[in-house]
Motif scaffolding. Sequence first.
Motif, PDB file in Angstrom:
ATOM      1  N   ASN A   1       1.359   3.591   2.173  1.00  0.00           N
ATOM      2  CA  ASN A   1       2.119   3.817   3.414  1.00  0.00           C
ATOM      3  C   ASN A   1       3.207   2.761   3.598  1.00  0.00           C
ATOM      4  O   ASN A   1       4.259   3.045   4.188  1.00  0.00           O
TER       5      ASN A   1
ATOM      6  N   SER B   1       3.943   5.931   9.749  1.00  0.00           N
ATOM      7  CA  SER B   1       4.991   6.016   8.726  1.00  0.00           C
ATOM      8  C   SER B   1       5.831   7.285   8.840  1.00  0.00           C
ATOM      9  O   SER B   1       7.036   7.254   8.571  1.00  0.00           O
TER      10      SER B   1
ATOM     11  N   THR C   1       0.856  -1.187   0.000  1.00  0.00           N
ATOM     12  CA  THR C   1       0.000   0.000   0.000  1.00  0.00           C
ATOM     13  C   THR C   1       0.898   1.246   0.000  1.00  0.00           C
ATOM     14  O   THR C   1       2.103   1.133   0.260  1.00  0.00           O
TER      15      THR C   1
HETATM   16  N1  LIG Z   1      -1.143   7.368   9.570  1.00  0.00           N
HETATM   17  C1  LIG Z   1      -0.809   5.987   9.329  1.00  0.00           C
HETATM   18  C2  LIG Z   1      -1.798   5.397   8.366  1.00  0.00           C
HETATM   19  C3  LIG Z   1      -1.526   3.925   8.149  1.00  0.00           C
HETATM   20  C4  LIG Z   1      -2.624   3.281   7.319  1.00  0.00           C
HETATM   21  O1  LIG Z   1      -3.715   3.868   7.088  1.00  0.00           O
HETATM   22  N2  LIG Z   1      -2.334   2.071   6.885  1.00  0.00           N
HETATM   23  C5  LIG Z   1      -3.314   1.319   6.123  1.00  0.00           C
HETATM   24  C6  LIG Z   1      -2.689   0.773   4.852  1.00  0.00           C
HETATM   25  S1  LIG Z   1      -2.046   2.081   3.806  1.00  0.00           S
HETATM   26  C7  LIG Z   1      -3.777   0.137   6.950  1.00  0.00           C
HETATM   27  O2  LIG Z   1      -3.004  -0.497   7.630  1.00  0.00           O
HETATM   28  N3  LIG Z   1      -5.081  -0.172   6.867  1.00  0.00           N
HETATM   29  C8  LIG Z   1      -5.623  -1.314   7.550  1.00  0.00           C
HETATM   30  C9  LIG Z   1      -6.889  -0.997   8.285  1.00  0.00           C
HETATM   31  O3  LIG Z   1      -7.303   0.180   8.278  1.00  0.00           O
HETATM   32  O4  LIG Z   1      -7.476  -1.912   8.858  1.00  0.00           O
HETATM   33  C10 LIG Z   1       0.626   5.919   8.769  1.00  0.00           C
HETATM   34  O5  LIG Z   1       0.980   6.815   8.001  1.00  0.00           O
HETATM   35  O6  LIG Z   1       1.368   4.970   9.105  1.00  0.00           O
END
Ligand SMILES: N[C@@H](CCC(=O)N[C@@H](CS)C(=O)NCC(=O)O)C(=O)O
Length: 207
Positions: free
Chosen positions: A11, A71, A9
């Motif tokens: 991030n 991240s 993804t």
């Molecule tokens: N603010 C976080 C956002 C992380 C994020 O949204 N990750 C998503 C994938 S890009 C995720 O793990 N989604 C899984 C879920 O929401 O269950 C960062 O930048 O690390």
Amino acid sequence: MIELHAFDTPNGRKITVALEEMELPYAIRIVDLSRGEQFDPGFLTISPNGKIPAIVDTEGPSGRPVSVFESGAILIYLGEKTGKFWPRDLEARVPVLEWLMFQMGNFGPIPGQVHHFATVENEADRRYGFERFSKETRRLYAVMDRRLAGRAYFADEPSIADFAILGWAWRHPRHKVDLADYPNVRRWYETMMARPGVRRGFAAKLR
Ligand SMILES: N[C@@H](CCC(=O)N[C@@H](CS)C(=O)NCC(=O)O)C(=O)O
């Protein structure tokens, strides 16, 4: 050694790109979001918000393992650890912080909503969210286009801010943006994508 817990993804890609560009050895632990592995208790101990990416630096600053989630925090940690893509000088660091925070607070959460609403089946629900977040996404591309007028990178030199923004710009087809509408962003995007470290970062196996 850095253990990277991630999936394929935007991030997740920010961090493979940063690790490759910084020439840090790392091992990938895939967290398969389609199987709900982000909610596994073991993963939640290093990423309490249940989202990728997270890292474990098996040799942290005091020799003990250190885990980092979010991240933006990971990118700053890796920049501090290596001294790369993260200026030491405070004045030079300011634009890196500004554009990293711009990404974390805007150019990620907003196009992420476009990705979501684009797949909503009910047309009335889809249209409202899609139009609202598409409009804001395009405004953000225009902000970036103005920033990149007459400059190669978001700060004076390539930095972790570029890696952060690149992770999301990589998904421009999914949030239905044509980079031809933002010529400075397109030039920057093509320059970044041509870097060998960036290429390796996008080629790393994350699913
Ligand atoms: N603010 C976080 C956002 C992380 C994020 O949204 N990750 C998503 C994938 S890009 C995720 O793990 N989604 C899984 C879920 O929401 O269950 C960062 O930048 O690390």
